[in-house]
Design a protein around this motif. Structure first.
Motif, PDB file in Angstrom:
ATOM      1  N   PRO A   1       9.619  12.352  -7.531  1.00  0.00           N
ATOM      2  CA  PRO A   1       9.805  11.929  -8.931  1.00  0.00           C
ATOM      3  C   PRO A   1       9.703  10.401  -9.115  1.00  0.00           C
ATOM      4  O   PRO A   1       9.347   9.926 -10.176  1.00  0.00           O
ATOM      5  CB  PRO A   1      11.221  12.413  -9.267  1.00  0.00           C
ATOM      6  N   ARG A   2      10.005   9.662  -8.050  1.00  0.00           N
ATOM      7  CA  ARG A   2       9.913   8.202  -8.172  1.00  0.00           C
ATOM      8  C   ARG A   2       8.474   7.719  -7.925  1.00  0.00           C
ATOM      9  O   ARG A   2       7.622   8.501  -7.512  1.00  0.00           O
ATOM     10  CB  ARG A   2      10.866   7.522  -7.181  1.00  0.00           C
ATOM     11  N   LYS A   3       8.291   6.425  -8.160  1.00  0.00           N
ATOM     12  CA  LYS A   3       6.946   5.868  -7.985  1.00  0.00           C
ATOM     13  C   LYS A   3       6.600   5.724  -6.501  1.00  0.00           C
ATOM     14  O   LYS A   3       7.486   5.504  -5.675  1.00  0.00           O
ATOM     15  CB  LYS A   3       6.874   4.483  -8.633  1.00  0.00           C
ATOM     16  N   LEU A   4       5.324   5.830  -6.197  1.00  0.00           N
ATOM     17  CA  LEU A   4       4.842   5.623  -4.822  1.00  0.00           C
ATOM     18  C   LEU A   4       4.854   4.122  -4.532  1.00  0.00           C
ATOM     19  O   LEU A   4       4.317   3.326  -5.313  1.00  0.00           O
ATOM     20  CB  LEU A   4       3.410   6.155  -4.704  1.00  0.00           C
ATOM     21  N   ARG A   5       5.467   3.769  -3.419  1.00  0.00           N
ATOM     22  CA  ARG A   5       5.500   2.341  -3.048  1.00  0.00           C
ATOM     23  C   ARG A   5       4.302   2.063  -2.136  1.00  0.00           C
ATOM     24  O   ARG A   5       4.298   2.398  -0.953  1.00  0.00           O
ATOM     25  CB  ARG A   5       6.823   1.998  -2.366  1.00  0.00           C
ATOM     26  N   PHE A   6       3.262   1.481  -2.716  1.00  0.00           N
ATOM     27  CA  PHE A   6       1.975   1.276  -2.046  1.00  0.00           C
ATOM     28  C   PHE A   6       1.863  -0.193  -1.645  1.00  0.00           C
ATOM     29  O   PHE A   6       1.720  -1.076  -2.496  1.00  0.00           O
ATOM     30  CB  PHE A   6       0.842   1.663  -3.007  1.00  0.00           C
ATOM     31  N   CYS A   7       1.940  -0.446  -0.353  1.00  0.00           N
ATOM     32  CA  CYS A   7       1.931  -1.822   0.141  1.00  0.00           C
ATOM     33  C   CYS A   7       0.544  -2.177   0.699  1.00  0.00           C
ATOM     34  O   CYS A   7      -0.036  -1.392   1.449  1.00  0.00           O
ATOM     35  CB  CYS A   7       2.989  -1.966   1.236  1.00  0.00           C
ATOM     36  N   VAL A   8       0.038  -3.317   0.307  1.00  0.00           N
ATOM     37  CA  VAL A   8      -1.257  -3.771   0.842  1.00  0.00           C
ATOM     38  C   VAL A   8      -1.025  -5.072   1.602  1.00  0.00           C
ATOM     39  O   VAL A   8      -0.419  -6.008   1.065  1.00  0.00           O
ATOM     40  CB  VAL A   8      -2.285  -4.021  -0.289  1.00  0.00           C
TER      41      VAL A   8
ATOM     42  N   MET B   1       8.888  -3.580   6.125  1.00  0.00           N
ATOM     43  CA  MET B   1       9.552  -2.276   6.144  1.00  0.00           C
ATOM     44  C   MET B   1      10.948  -2.324   5.520  1.00  0.00           C
ATOM     45  O   MET B   1      11.343  -1.389   4.823  1.00  0.00           O
ATOM     46  CB  MET B   1       9.642  -1.751   7.583  1.00  0.00           C
ATOM     47  N   GLU B   2      11.688  -3.387   5.784  1.00  0.00           N
ATOM     48  CA  GLU B   2      13.068  -3.432   5.302  1.00  0.00           C
ATOM     49  C   GLU B   2      13.160  -3.885   3.844  1.00  0.00           C
ATOM     50  O   GLU B   2      13.937  -3.337   3.075  1.00  0.00           O
ATOM     51  CB  GLU B   2      13.912  -4.336   6.208  1.00  0.00           C
ATOM     52  N   GLU B   3      12.341  -4.857   3.485  1.00  0.00           N
ATOM     53  CA  GLU B   3      12.414  -5.336   2.099  1.00  0.00           C
ATOM     54  C   GLU B   3      11.499  -4.531   1.173  1.00  0.00           C
ATOM     55  O   GLU B   3      11.845  -4.259   0.035  1.00  0.00           O
ATOM     56  CB  GLU B   3      12.020  -6.817   2.036  1.00  0.00           C
ATOM     57  N   GLY B   4      10.330  -4.172   1.703  1.00  0.00           N
ATOM     58  CA  GLY B   4       9.357  -3.483   0.861  1.00  0.00           C
ATOM     59  C   GLY B   4       9.575  -1.989   0.777  1.00  0.00           C
ATOM     60  O   GLY B   4       9.240  -1.354  -0.219  1.00  0.00           O
ATOM     61  N   LYS B   5      10.153  -1.407   1.828  1.00  0.00           N
ATOM     62  CA  LYS B   5      10.370   0.041   1.916  1.00  0.00           C
ATOM     63  C   LYS B   5       9.137   0.828   1.406  1.00  0.00           C
ATOM     64  O   LYS B   5       9.216   1.633   0.473  1.00  0.00           O
ATOM     65  CB  LYS B   5      11.600   0.442   1.107  1.00  0.00           C
ATOM     66  N   PRO B   6       7.990   0.586   2.006  1.00  0.00           N
ATOM     67  CA  PRO B   6       6.771   1.232   1.495  1.00  0.00           C
ATOM     68  C   PRO B   6       6.681   2.713   1.875  1.00  0.00           C
ATOM     69  O   PRO B   6       7.252   3.136   2.885  1.00  0.00           O
ATOM     70  CB  PRO B   6       5.657   0.443   2.182  1.00  0.00           C
ATOM     71  N   ASP B   7       5.973   3.469   1.049  1.00  0.00           N
ATOM     72  CA  ASP B   7       5.682   4.873   1.382  1.00  0.00           C
ATOM     73  C   ASP B   7       4.352   4.968   2.113  1.00  0.00           C
ATOM     74  O   ASP B   7       4.096   5.935   2.818  1.00  0.00           O
ATOM     75  CB  ASP B   7       5.616   5.698   0.099  1.00  0.00           C
ATOM     76  N   VAL B   8       3.509   4.001   1.894  1.00  0.00           N
ATOM     77  CA  VAL B   8       2.214   3.963   2.568  1.00  0.00           C
ATOM     78  C   VAL B   8       1.770   2.494   2.626  1.00  0.00           C
ATOM     79  O   VAL B   8       2.093   1.709   1.737  1.00  0.00           O
ATOM     80  CB  VAL B   8       1.176   4.866   1.837  1.00  0.00           C
ATOM     81  N   ILE B   9       1.060   2.167   3.716  1.00  0.00           N
ATOM     82  CA  ILE B   9       0.608   0.771   3.878  1.00  0.00           C
ATOM     83  C   ILE B   9      -0.909   0.756   4.015  1.00  0.00           C
ATOM     84  O   ILE B   9      -1.462   1.482   4.847  1.00  0.00           O
ATOM     85  CB  ILE B   9       1.225   0.128   5.146  1.00  0.00           C
ATOM     86  N   PHE B  10      -1.574  -0.041   3.210  1.00  0.00           N
ATOM     87  CA  PHE B  10      -3.006  -0.292   3.425  1.00  0.00           C
ATOM     88  C   PHE B  10      -3.091  -1.558   4.265  1.00  0.00           C
ATOM     89  O   PHE B  10      -2.718  -2.636   3.817  1.00  0.00           O
ATOM     90  CB  PHE B  10      -3.754  -0.481   2.095  1.00  0.00           C
ATOM     91  N   LEU B  11      -3.582  -1.411   5.489  1.00  0.00           N
ATOM     92  CA  LEU B  11      -3.608  -2.530   6.431  1.00  0.00           C
ATOM     93  C   LEU B  11      -5.046  -3.028   6.602  1.00  0.00           C
ATOM     94  O   LEU B  11      -5.911  -2.282   7.055  1.00  0.00           O
ATOM     95  CB  LEU B  11      -3.048  -2.064   7.787  1.00  0.00           C
ATOM     96  N   ALA B  12      -5.291  -4.266   6.208  1.00  0.00           N
ATOM     97  CA  ALA B  12      -6.620  -4.862   6.422  1.00  0.00           C
ATOM     98  C   ALA B  12      -6.438  -6.017   7.411  1.00  0.00           C
ATOM     99  O   ALA B  12      -6.172  -7.153   7.006  1.00  0.00           O
ATOM    100  CB  ALA B  12      -7.206  -5.340   5.109  1.00  0.00           C
ATOM    101  N   PRO B  13      -6.551  -5.744   8.696  1.00  0.00           N
ATOM    102  CA  PRO B  13      -6.215  -6.757   9.698  1.00  0.00           C
ATOM    103  C   PRO B  13      -7.458  -7.325  10.386  1.00  0.00           C
ATOM    104  O   PRO B  13      -8.589  -6.900  10.125  1.00  0.00           O
ATOM    105  CB  PRO B  13      -5.438  -5.932  10.707  1.00  0.00           C
ATOM    106  N   THR B  14      -7.227  -8.264  11.282  1.00  0.00           N
ATOM    107  CA  THR B  14      -8.253  -8.637  12.254  1.00  0.00           C
ATOM    108  C   THR B  14      -8.015  -7.727  13.470  1.00  0.00           C
ATOM    109  O   THR B  14      -7.007  -7.007  13.510  1.00  0.00           O
ATOM    110  CB  THR B  14      -8.086 -10.094  12.700  1.00  0.00           C
ATOM    111  N   GLY B  15      -8.874  -7.808  14.446  1.00  0.00           N
ATOM    112  CA  GLY B  15      -8.669  -6.991  15.654  1.00  0.00           C
ATOM    113  C   GLY B  15      -7.334  -7.316  16.312  1.00  0.00           C
ATOM    114  O   GLY B  15      -6.593  -6.420  16.739  1.00  0.00           O
ATOM    115  N   ILE B  16      -7.014  -8.617  16.358  1.00  0.00           N
ATOM    116  CA  ILE B  16      -5.777  -9.040  17.020  1.00  0.00           C
ATOM    117  C   ILE B  16      -4.567  -8.572  16.218  1.00  0.00           C
ATOM    118  O   ILE B  16      -3.620  -7.993  16.758  1.00  0.00           O
ATOM    119  CB  ILE B  16      -5.733 -10.592  17.137  1.00  0.00           C
ATOM    120  N   SER B  17      -4.604  -8.817  14.907  1.00  0.00           N
ATOM    121  CA  SER B  17      -3.415  -8.498  14.118  1.00  0.00           C
ATOM    122  C   SER B  17      -3.219  -6.993  13.963  1.00  0.00           C
ATOM    123  O   SER B  17      -2.093  -6.543  13.756  1.00  0.00           O
ATOM    124  CB  SER B  17      -3.461  -9.199  12.759  1.00  0.00           C
ATOM    125  N   ALA B  18      -4.306  -6.211  14.084  1.00  0.00           N
ATOM    126  CA  ALA B  18      -4.150  -4.750  14.011  1.00  0.00           C
ATOM    127  C   ALA B  18      -3.286  -4.268  15.173  1.00  0.00           C
ATOM    128  O   ALA B  18      -2.344  -3.481  14.997  1.00  0.00           O
ATOM    129  CB  ALA B  18      -5.521  -4.078  14.068  1.00  0.00           C
TER     130      ALA B  18
END
Lengths: 352, 415
Positions: free
Chosen positions: B171-178, B228-245
């Protein structure tokens, strides 16, 4: 060491840039050769020569700071970036021609370089290296946050139109860009040589050799360090503007720490504390890189089953090996090898 | 009369005998018009591992097209590979040399640094570029010569957000983190993506929009903890470099969040690449957003699997090989249309530009690897109309869904 029979009879002769007729002849022949390069060199190599010319200017600046004044700098690429972005922006926004854009780019980079000269007054060696490293990160941090309206509506960079001279001539072809870049490279080489021959250059060398002794002799160490940084950054800024005009695009991400390290490598391979070394190092390393980018595709085409990545990686392994061997067997650089050759030639057939 | 008939028959037989060997003789090999295609791939830079997967796939596609289509048209595309090192300076250097030497009619590009230094030069040199991965506004300008069928990363983020919102049953909104690695690219992607995602009434973006991470970081524990602690996301879109991935996944594991929140990987660092980097177990349950169809039912995959042994036995299939294969097929289709218009001997960059600019490409033309694509002078990021959502399940990539890309996604174009 001068050729046998060549000696100075007055101060003017002693200070002359070119001393003998043969030297004049060779210099003129070399300049004529440079002027005719686009005529007899295939077009595909003009681009490589343009890049060598641009890098030569930046590396000459670095040589003055590192090789002559003894101040380490890991942020030369960021100085290039500041100059390139602001010089080209001036050209695009104000419709300026090449000449004032080069000066604006050079001055902007010099101002940025001066900020990082402040720590040089207090620290040296590895500590200074770290502060100049910060120049690289500060550059990226600041310029990626500048509102895009500033960069003509784009983030961190913008396309650059064909540059035009004060006379109104538009430099659209590769050959015309070559002439612009080579003219700048020749002028800045002349400046660099004269800086090293002047009171300024001697003060730089005194600071490099012993700061305390230089101070005792009356040299304002802090001032000359500032000046060395400003000159170094000015050279880099001009190179950055030329880079933007040549690429027709300038962007923060083109000026990385990797390029700063390469430039340091060029003065090490060429020879520290030598203008000729800066030029030879740039030409040598760029030539090897160009050779790799030619041989690699040829190998891949000849042996299609070979792992492409492995072929190119091997090429760079060879480049690394060449540099290591070079540093082991000729740590004083290519310029020293050239001086040995000159000495041998002048004394020949005598062995001493 | 009989004599005349006899003479006629003899003549006919003689003619038939004379013609028969000619008719039976195989046709003389048709001379093929050869055209060079330069491929700027990162072979020794940060994405060198990716190129190990994509180059063999491209070689297969070139062979297939030359053999099955090019021969009939009288055209051969010569694939010339150059190392871009993912470095703009290197690309400008090789480009300056290659253009007069190889006279390519097209360039296949990979990533921003392979396009940025040439984007202004291509219109003057009359060479088209086909971008192998998704783009961003920075690379594209109106009526530009770079074509990007995979559309922009902004489109991918927008469609992934829409898909997750559609699937969201709470029922609540999806927390979509990019989160995108720090840099100009991130700005260019997030500026149009954030308002679009936030406009979805079922979605809320923690931190108010895209957050950036250090692309060179080998440890992102602090960053992941904050997300994770402040954003409490339901899903994360991760656009990293090879190292940061790698750093991001390691931190997720270390902090105990791995597999608790699904991560959507971008097409340039998709599930296939991540599997090689961190292993299938680490990415179990995670997603990839991509506009290409990488499922093995396609004709494109069949061609790849039948021929890949010639160049790299065992080379894996996945999003990236599919993308770069499709890049070759789009070029091939453009060449076909150009040949129809100007003839096999007269294909030029300009001819390719014209057909790409005006062409409506059908999904079947890409051997099932892509959807319909249409380029217009006003929109260089027009291309495929939907994003495929792939999921790693039990160590295998499966198709989780497909989401049309909304026309409301606005891209900034280079001025």
């Amino acid at each position: 060491m001068l050729p046998c029979g060549t000696y100075s009879e007055n101060y003017k002769q002693d200070k002359a840039f070119v001393r003998t007729r043969l030297q004049w002849g060779l210099l003129l022949a070399f300049l004529v050769l440079l002027a005719f390069v686009p005529v007899f060199v295939p077009e595909e190599w003009i681009g490589a020569l343009c890049l060598i010319g641009i890098l030569t200017i930046a590396v000459l600046g670095l040589q003055i700071l590192v090789g002559y004044c003894g101040q380490i700098n890991l942020g030369q690429s960021s100085f290039m970036g500041v100059g390139g972005l602001l010089g080209c922006l001036a050209a695009m926004r104000l419709g300026l021609s090449v000449e004032p854009s080069l000066i604006i780019g050079g001055l902007a980079a010099a101002c940025y370089g001066l900020i990082f000269a402040i720590p040089a007054v207090r620290v040296k060696g590895m500590y200074l290296a770290l502060t100049t490293l910060a120049a690289q990160f500060v550059f990226h941090f600041v310029f990626t946050r500048i509102p895009r309206e500033f960069f003509l509506g784009n983030w961190g960079g913008f396309p650059v139109a064909s540059p035009k001279l004060l006379t109104g001539t538009v430099l659209a072809s590769a050959a015309s860009m070559y002439y612009l870049i080579i003219c700048c490279a020749v002028i800045f080489t002349f400046f660099a040589v004269n800086i090293t021959r002047s009171r300024l250059g001697r003060a730089f060398m005194a600071v490099r050799d012993n700061e305390v002794a230089a101070g005792v002799m009356g040299i304002n160490v802090a001032f000359y360090k500032f000046l060395a940084f400003a000159i170094c950054a000015f050279f880099a800024g001009v190179a950055g503007v030329l880079w933007g005009f040549y690429m027709r695009f300038v962007n923060v991400e083109q000026f990385t720490l990797f390029h700063s390290i390469w430039m340091l490598g060029m003065i090490i391979v060429g020879g520290m504390g030598s203008v000729l070394g800066a030029i030879l190092g740039t030409v040598f390393l760029r030539a090897i890189q160009e050779a790799i980018s030619v041989i690699g595709p040829e190998l891949v085409e000849a042996f299609p089953r070979l792992d492409v990545g492995l072929v190119f990686a091997s090429m760079y392994f060879i480049l690394g090996l060449v540099i290591i061997l070079f540093l082991i067997f000729e740590p004083r650089g290519l310029a020293h090898r050239w001086r040995l050759f000159q000495r041998f030639y002048r004394l020949w057939p005598y062995p001493y | 009369m009989k004599g005349l008939v006899k003479v006629g028959i003899v003549l006919l037989v003689a003619v038939a005998v004379a013609i028969l060997p000619c008719a039976c003789k195989p046709a003389a090999p048709k001379t093929l018009a050869e055209y060079n295609v330069a491929n700027y791939s990162d072979l020794t830079g940060v994405y060198a591992e990716l190129s190990k997967m994509t180059i063999p796939a491209q070689k297969v596609a070139f062979d297939y097209w030359n053999e099955n289509v090019g021969k009939k048209l009288g055209v051969k595309l010569v694939h010339k590979i150059y190392d871009s090192r993912y470095d703009a300076a290197e690309v400008s250097s090789i480009h300056a040399r290659i253009v007069p030497m190889d006279k390519p009619i097209a360039i296949l590009t990979q990533g921003g640094p392979s396009v940025l230094p040439i984007v202004e030069k291509l219109p003057e040199q009359k060479i088209v570029a086909i971008h192998g991965t998704a783009g961003y506004g920075f690379l594209h300008r109106q009526a530009g010569w770079v074509f990007c069928p995979l559309r922009g990363y902004t489109h991918h983020i927008a469609a992934a957000a829409d898909w997750f919102a559609k699937e969201w049953k709470e029922p609540r909104k999806l927390r979509f983190c990019v989160t995108i690695f720090e840099g100009v690219t991130a700005k260019d992607i997030s500026e149009p993506a954030d308002p679009y995602v936030k406009s979805n009434p079922k979605i809320e973006m923690p931190f108010g929009g895209t957050i950036n991470h250090d692309g060179k970081a080998v440890d992102l524990t602090g960053f992941v903890r904050k997300v994770m602690e402040e954003g409490k996301p339901d899903v994360i879109f991760l656009a990293p470099t090879g190292i940061s991935a790698t750093a991001f996944y390691s931190a997720m594991k270390e902090l105990g969040y791995l597999h608790k929140v699904p991560i959507i990987n971008p097409c340039y660092q998709g599930l296939g690449v991540m599997e090689k980097m961190v292993g299938a177990a680490m990415i179990e349950g995670d997603y990839e957003a991509n506009t290409v169809n990488m499922m093995p039912e396609t004709e494109g995959y069949k061609i790849f699997s039948e021929n890949i042994a010639k160049y790299a036995p065992g080379s894996p299939w996945g999003g990236s090989p599919a993308q770069y294969t499709l890049q070759v097929y789009l070029l091939g289709r453009a060449v076909e249309r150009a040949v129809e218009k100007v003839g096999a001997a007269n294909v030029t960059g300009q001819a390719l530009y014209d057909v790409l600019n005006q062409g409506d490409f059908q999904a079947k033309e890409f051997y099932g690897l892509g959807g319909d694509a249409k380029f217009t002078p006003d929109d260089r990021l027009a291309g495929f109309s939907a994003v495929y959502m792939y999921r790693m399940k039990n160590g295998k990539v499966e198709l989780a869904g497909k989401q049309p890309i909304s026309a409301a996604v606005k891209m900034p174009y280079m001025k």
